[in-house]
Design an enzyme around this catalytic site. Sequence first.
Site, PDB file in Angstrom:
ATOM      1  N   LYS A  39       0.926  -1.019  -0.145  1.00 17.45           N
ATOM      2  CA  LYS A  39      -0.094  -0.195  -0.088  1.00 17.45           C
ATOM      3  C   LYS A  39       0.818   1.216  -0.192  1.00 17.45           C
ATOM      4  CE  LYS A  39      -0.522  -0.222   5.168  1.00 17.45           C
ATOM      5  NZ  LYS A  39      -0.799  -0.665   6.178  1.00 17.45           N
ATOM      6  N   ARG A 138     -11.067  -0.030  14.583  1.00 12.49           N
ATOM      7  CA  ARG A 138     -10.642   0.787  13.324  1.00 12.49           C
ATOM      8  C   ARG A 138     -11.383   0.131  11.842  1.00 12.49           C
ATOM      9  NH1 ARG A 138      -4.624   0.616  10.741  1.00 12.49           N
ATOM     10  NH2 ARG A 138      -5.262  -1.434  10.045  1.00 12.49           N
ATOM     11  N   TYR A 259      14.158  29.884   7.952  1.00  9.48           N
ATOM     12  CA  TYR A 259      12.958  30.868   8.654  1.00  9.48           C
ATOM     13  C   TYR A 259      12.760  31.068  10.046  1.00  9.48           C
ATOM     14  CZ  TYR A 259      10.553  30.069   4.084  1.00  9.48           C
ATOM     15  OH  TYR A 259      10.195  30.407   2.608  1.00  9.48           O
ATOM     16  N   MET A 307      10.380  23.950   2.915  1.00 12.58           N
ATOM     17  CA  MET A 307       9.489  23.144   2.116  1.00 12.58           C
ATOM     18  C   MET A 307      10.599  22.425   1.109  1.00 12.58           C
ATOM     19  SD  MET A 307       6.419  23.995  -0.576  1.00 12.58           S
ATOM     20  CE  MET A 307       5.335  24.713   0.427  1.00 12.58           C
TER      21      MET A 307
HETATM   22  C1  LIG Z   1      -0.317  -1.704   6.851  1.00  5.68           C
HETATM   23  C2  LIG Z   1      -1.120  -3.132   7.340  1.00  5.68           C
HETATM   24  C3  LIG Z   1      -0.271  -4.059   7.243  1.00  5.68           C
HETATM   25  C4  LIG Z   1       1.251  -4.258   7.228  1.00  5.68           C
HETATM   26  O1  LIG Z   1       1.843  -3.760   8.454  1.00  5.68           O
HETATM   27  P1  LIG Z   1       3.486  -3.593   8.627  1.00  5.68           P
HETATM   28  O2  LIG Z   1       3.611  -2.983  10.031  1.00  5.68           O
HETATM   29  O3  LIG Z   1       4.063  -2.704   7.779  1.00  5.68           O
HETATM   30  O4  LIG Z   1       3.869  -4.874   8.254  1.00  5.68           O
HETATM   31  C5  LIG Z   1      -0.860  -5.478   7.589  1.00  5.68           C
HETATM   32  N1  LIG Z   1      -2.234  -5.455   7.680  1.00  5.68           N
HETATM   33  C6  LIG Z   1      -3.101  -4.392   7.731  1.00  5.68           C
HETATM   34  C7  LIG Z   1      -4.470  -4.657   7.843  1.00  5.68           C
HETATM   35  C8  LIG Z   1      -2.302  -3.200   7.433  1.00  5.68           C
HETATM   36  O5  LIG Z   1      -3.094  -2.291   7.359  1.00  5.68           O
END
Ligand SMILES: *Cc1c(COP(=O)(O)O)cnc(C)c1O
Length: 378
Positions: A39, A138, A259, A307
Amino acid sequence: MSGCPGGTGRLTVDLDAVRANFAAIAAHVAPAVCAAVVKADAYGLGAPFVASALYREGCRSFFVAHLSEALTIARVLAPDSEIFVLNGLEPGYEPLCADRGFIPVLNAPEQVGAWRALAIERGRALPAALQIDTGMSRLGMDLDCAVRLANDAALTEQLSLRLLMTHLACADTPDHPANADQLARFAAVRSLFPAVPASIANSAGAVLGDEYHFELVRAGLALFGTVSTGTGAVPRPAVRLDARVIQLRTIEPGEGVGYGLAHIASSPQRLATLGIGYADGWPRSLSGCGAAWFKDVRLPIVGRVSMDCMTVDIGALPQDALRHGDFVELIGPNQSAVEVADDAGTIDHEILARLGTRFQRLFIESGVTDIQSPRGLQ
Ligand SMILES: *Cc1c(COP(=O)(O)O)cnc(C)c1O
């Protein structure tokens, strides 16, 4: 020198290291399957490159957060891969998700309903993962909902259940009692769906013990070698970030830097300005703390991170050691992503995931380097 300008700096991804880390985790969790979580553009590194390297290493199960990310990696994966979409069904895009064969992680009864309705319309079972919330509040359905689905005989005519999953809130704190609590709740839900493969562990969960492996482990961060894989194999860091020196100067006592003039020199000070700032994901909270490195010399950040640039003290280097255009290390052998995260008051996931779009990216695999221009130049 490649044909395109290098942007703000250089991000080097060692795909051989990613593959080796994957292989180590896969061997550790076998016979459970090791899936790759790619992701957020594979944690900011470049999902198409990371996913295709992992495919060559034998990975066939991939997780992304959004449908758009699934579309991106599907372009580089062969059809024998499965792609799970963690954040669930995107309203209005159910048909696209089904057309492409992606597996939505159904997180709420409404999503189950929408997916079943589409299955009826299409006259075939659609692949799905069910997420159960075992205590993180969540994503996922509650236990009552799981019981109702398990008792609904028509469910498996409409849905081909490919995974039953939950997520741990405290996996990175091995002694936290919530881990065992969530494991026990998940085991109970699992007994309702005995034929469906199950998954509870992310990278940190995979090293809590074999009882957390179930049939599939979802490894994300550990693929990139910033943390121990806990497998006994030494993790291979896969990420190097270098920033370019874009100006050099010496300032006199009493002169300010950046800054807010947040730093005032107390003695003559030699400085280098680096072409990377918070727009590149380099945290502004590293203003006045944190460092860059040249060879093995630490160059403290002085003044605020702005930035597009920031300033480091190069007084520890010999005169003329650095020139305009040289690179200095921000993440690499002298400074890990974990150390950067500690200085910035965050976690290494965030440091990597926020790496911006203006870097030149170098992907190294089997001795071959693929150079990508900053995004937008292609
Ligand atoms: C992001 C995520 C993972 C991977 O987590 P890591 O700590 O990067 O291994 C696994 N399962 C879910 C549901 C996630 O959101």
